[in-house]
Scaffold this active site. Structure first.
Site, PDB file in Angstrom:
ATOM      1  N   HIS A  54       0.847  -1.186   0.000  1.00  0.00           N
ATOM      2  CA  HIS A  54       0.000   0.000   0.000  1.00  0.00           C
ATOM      3  C   HIS A  54       0.893   1.251   0.000  1.00  0.00           C
ATOM      4  CE1 HIS A  54      -3.881  -2.074   1.638  1.00  0.00           C
ATOM      5  NE2 HIS A  54      -3.424  -2.615   0.528  1.00  0.00           N
ATOM      6  N   GLU A  56       1.326   3.759   2.015  1.00  0.00           N
ATOM      7  CA  GLU A  56       2.055   4.093   3.251  1.00  0.00           C
ATOM      8  C   GLU A  56       3.308   3.211   3.387  1.00  0.00           C
ATOM      9  OE1 GLU A  56      -1.095   3.274   2.834  1.00  0.00           O
ATOM     10  OE2 GLU A  56      -2.378   3.878   4.494  1.00  0.00           O
TER      11      GLU A  56
END
Ligand SMILES: NC(=O)c1ccc[n+]([C@@H]2O[C@H](COP(=O)([O-])OP(=O)(O)OC[C@H]3O[C@@H](n4cnc5c(N)ncnc54)[C@H](OP(=O)(O)O)[C@@H]3O)[C@@H](O)[C@H]2O)c1
Length: 367
Positions: A54, A56
């Protein structure tokens, strides 16, 4: 680069997130910027591919010197996920770091997980806030995912290449090419960012197009095509059409009226119920949703485009307009009967760009 204001950081995350277009379905496009305790940018990343890191996590991977994370600030376009899926929970990963704050653009629209990522982060003592601003941009970045979650159907884009007087073909059916090369290059990109293309049998019979994306970024992407063919007119020569030569058999779906489906040498015939105005387009989208098709780009004749418009099932319009006047010929709203001005489809968030000598008007439709 000096210290960044929150709006600059979120804008950078937004632009970064859009780079995943075409590769993350069924996930949302997400971008993430990490600033150190002095608000200097130390990482910028996006969710690149479904099943992979993802945004992040990808941003964290860029930081070699982890002491920079002390008191750092995370700006991410969507609430960090709370659940463990194909990848570990981002909220839990962030909760274990010595960061000071997490600012996210939109709450996760899934009611089962909405707010849970934020809760995990708050419980770990981080300052957590929803970004105040850029809502239109944040919604646009995640528009396919938001439609899938909120209405349980694929997002529908419609691409039209028309003349100034709204014609998409001459009276004799000639339509190649109304717009110039630069606009057509942009169309190749748009075809790549959607899960599937939708066309009508008329376009296949008249133009025999490939309807795939020749943008090199999408060369290895599965390019699905749905042909609306109520009477099964394309079926007898199915393997001979250029669209069939341009993609694998698994990526071809021909939609026919009930009773006409049969096994095909290439692709699959799907039956969809017919109402007065042709196929029940809600049912069609439901069928596509069940086939894990999360977004479609309609590139078809005026009657087909009008049917989607009339059904209120156009979410985004891409109207390429050449500075040409074609006179008589098919209009892109052929057969669309509007009795009062109150009935006109409402466009919003309109953007106009130029591609060579052509204009592109992009807009959301109220749905
Ligand atoms: N400039 C552009 O952007 C562009 C893009 C694509 C095509 N075109 C041009 O458009 C022309 C083709 O137009 P067209 O109207 O013949 O072709 P079309 O829209 O591609 O296909 C019409 C076919 O699709 C069926 N269909 C579409 N939606 C349906 C629905 N909701 N329910 C039932 N059937 C549905 C129609 O059925 P029925 O027969 O029952 O109506 C018909 O068989 C060509 O000249 C092509 O070059 C231009």
């Amino acid at each position: 680069m000096g210290p960044l204001a929150p709006e600059q950081a979120m804008m950078m995350a937004l632009e970064e997130g859009s780079k995943g277009a075409g590769f993350v379905s069924p996930n949302p496009l997400v971008g993430c910027a990490i600033l150190d305790q002095n608000y200097q940018l130390i990482a910028l990343a996006h969710h690149e591919r479904v099943g992979e890191g993802h945004a992040e996590v990808n941003a964290l991977k860029q930081i070699q010197n982890t002491t920079l994370l002390n008191g750092a600030h995370i700006y991410v376009t969507l609430e960090p996920c709370a659940h463990e899926g194909r990848t570990p929970s981002c909220a839990k990963t962030l909760a274990e770091l010595p960061i000071a704050s997490v600012t996210y653009g939109l709450e996760d629209p899934n009611p089962l997980v909405s707010g849970k990522g934020a809760e995990i982060l708050r419980a770990s003592g981080k300052k957590v806030q929803i970004f105040d601003g850029l809502k239109d941009e944040l919604e646009e970045l995640a528009e396919i995912f938001l439609m899938n979650q909120r209405q349980g159907r694929p997002f529908v884009g419609v691409k039209v290449a028309s003349s100034l007087d709204g014609r998409i073909a001459l009276a004799d059916g000639t339509s190649q090419w109304i717009t110039g090369e630069s606009a057509r290059t942009q169309v190749q990109y748009l075809r790549g960012i959607y899960d599937a293309m939708v066309t009508g049998a008329g376009t296949i019979l008249k133009d025999d197009p490939r309807l795939n994306s020749r943008d090199p970024r999408f060369a290895n992407k599965q390019q699905k095509l749905i042909v609306l063919d109520p009477d099964g007119e394309t079926l007898s020569r199915i393997a001979e059409w250029n669209f069939a030569k341009a993609r694998s058999s698994d990526d071809i779906f021909v939609v026919v009226r009930p009773g006409l489906a049969r096994p095909l040498s290439v692709g699959r015939a799907l039956e969809v119920p017919v109402l007065d105005q042709g196929f029940d387009l809600k049912e069609l989208l439901q069928t596509l949703h069940e086939l894990a098709i999360h977004s479609v780009l309609v590139e078809a004749g005026g009657f087909t485009v009008s049917r989607f418009l009339r059904a209120g099932l156009v979410d985004r319009l891409y109207l390429f307009m050449a500075a040409k006047i074609l006179g008589e010929g098919m209009s892109w709203t052929e057969g669309l009967k509007i009795r009062t001005l109150a009935e006109t489809p409402r466009l919003r968030k309109i953007r106009v760009q130029t591609f060579g000598e052509d204009l592109l008007l992009t807009a959301r439709l109220r749905s």
